[in-house]
Write a protein that holds these residues in place. Structure first.
Motif, mmCIF file in Angstrom:
data_model
loop_
_atom_site.group_PDB
_atom_site.id
_atom_site.type_symbol
_atom_site.label_atom_id
_atom_site.label_comp_id
_atom_site.label_asym_id
_atom_site.label_seq_id
_atom_site.Cartn_x
_atom_site.Cartn_y
_atom_site.Cartn_z
ATOM 1 N N THR A 176 66.409 53.981 106.705
ATOM 2 C CA THR A 176 67.315 53.528 107.398
ATOM 3 C C THR A 176 68.697 52.764 106.231
ATOM 4 O OG1 THR A 176 66.134 51.509 106.444
ATOM 5 C CG2 THR A 176 65.645 52.939 108.749
ATOM 6 N N VAL A 194 63.490 47.862 112.462
ATOM 7 C CA VAL A 194 62.809 49.132 113.564
ATOM 8 C C VAL A 194 61.236 49.325 113.416
ATOM 9 C CG1 VAL A 194 64.425 50.681 112.184
ATOM 10 C CG2 VAL A 194 61.854 50.925 111.119
ATOM 11 N N VAL A 196 62.620 60.114 106.207
ATOM 12 C CA VAL A 196 63.712 58.830 106.479
ATOM 13 C C VAL A 196 64.064 57.795 105.821
ATOM 14 C CG1 VAL A 196 63.664 57.662 108.323
ATOM 15 C CG2 VAL A 196 62.559 59.519 108.920
ATOM 16 N N SER A 212 57.965 50.841 114.575
ATOM 17 C CA SER A 212 57.132 51.359 113.772
ATOM 18 C C SER A 212 55.929 51.922 114.285
ATOM 19 C CB SER A 212 57.854 51.821 112.415
ATOM 20 O OG SER A 212 57.077 50.807 111.667
ATOM 21 N N GLY A 257 59.824 56.079 113.773
ATOM 22 C CA GLY A 257 60.701 55.005 113.778
ATOM 23 C C GLY A 257 61.743 55.140 114.518
ATOM 24 N N GLN A 258 61.809 54.258 115.187
ATOM 25 C CA GLN A 258 62.924 53.447 116.448
ATOM 26 C C GLN A 258 63.898 52.330 116.326
ATOM 27 O OE1 GLN A 258 64.934 55.819 118.199
ATOM 28 N NE2 GLN A 258 65.927 54.070 118.047
ATOM 29 N N ALA A 283 67.295 57.865 112.655
ATOM 30 C CA ALA A 283 66.028 57.308 113.676
ATOM 31 C C ALA A 283 66.956 56.528 114.873
ATOM 32 C CB ALA A 283 65.976 55.663 112.396
ATOM 33 N N ASP A 284 67.847 57.176 115.694
ATOM 34 C CA ASP A 284 68.041 57.132 116.214
ATOM 35 C C ASP A 284 69.363 57.590 117.034
ATOM 36 O OD1 ASP A 284 69.413 54.366 118.699
ATOM 37 O OD2 ASP A 284 70.698 53.614 117.797
#
Length: 234
Positions: free
Chosen positions: A208, A163, A206, A165, A109-110, A94-95
């Motif tokens: 987190t 995140v 994913v 998203s 998602g970031q 996610a990164d």
């Protein structure tokens, strides 16, 4: 004739604080036990090998704050669109590639931030400054999903990911970031903590939570990730 092994590609690298080698190594026995022939790569160049990528059943990636060439990203996305699975945890998925909006859309998602503890707790400029007690809440309507079935809400003391998203994610679990006297936001923010995403013929998973091997050893986190890898696999 013996059945052909399934193939898992493990791609790792990026920021050492997420222990990409140790973390992925801890999942290798699990993959082998489930019949996967595992290939481990410490760079993303393999994603551009279209012939090999067409044979991969699941990609397990932990590659934080890195960069990726355009042809490599195209190869990764094409493999998933054609049926390969994509799975990962924390910043390793996610990164991963902040330089690519296409990757952000693909993953769904970031990472934006992980709130710090209270300033009076003597922040030291270390990762542990962002280790907070928080809860991961299973979405009630998704409690029967095979990734989270039988798992209730659980507490962690680690980074809590805020995140960015979109609504295309199928969210299985969330975490709510509270309002504090020492942060700028004015109301609680609920973010996805575990999600899936369908992309072409492939599946994306994913989670987190998973900052380091300590968090990955938590029984709930471990179970969710192991199930997520199998769910995503071709």
């Amino acid at each position: 004739m013996a059945a052909e092994h399934k193939r898992a590609l493990v791609v790792r690298g990026g920021w050492d604080g997420h222990q990409p080698v140790e973390a992925t190594d801890s999942f290798l026995p699990f993959l082998s036990e489930h019949g996967y022939e595992v290939r481990v790569e410490d760079a993303t160049a393999v994603y551009a090998d279209a012939g090999y990528m067409a044979t991969v059943d699941v990609i397990v990636q932990t590659n934080t704050m890195n960069t990726i060439d355009k042809d490599e990203l195209r190869g990764l996305i094409a493999a998933v669109e054609n049926g390969a699975g994509m799975a990962g945890w924390h910043g390793g998925i996610a990164d991963s590639y902040r330089n690519s909006s296409d990757y952000l859309q693909f993953i769904g998602g970031q990472f934006a931030t992980h709130p710090t503890r209270a300033p009076q707790e003597e922040l030291k400029g270390e990762a542990a400054d962002c280790f907070t007690h928080h809860t991961v809440n299973i979405v009630p309507e998704r409690a029967d999903h095979p990734i989270v079935e039988g798992i209730g809400d659980f507490d962690l003391h680690t980074e809590q990911y805020w995140v960015l998203s979109d609504e295309y994610n199928d969210v299985l679990a969330t975490t709510t970031i509270p309002v504090t006297a020492y942060h700028a936001w004015h109301r609680p923010v609920t973010c996805p903590a575990v999600w899936t995403r369908l992309w072409g013929e492939g599946r994306i998973f994913v989670a987190t939570p998973g900052h380091d091997t300590g968090v990955l050893a938590d029984a709930n986190v471990r179970t969710i990730i192991e199930r997520g890898i199998l769910w995503a696999s071709r």
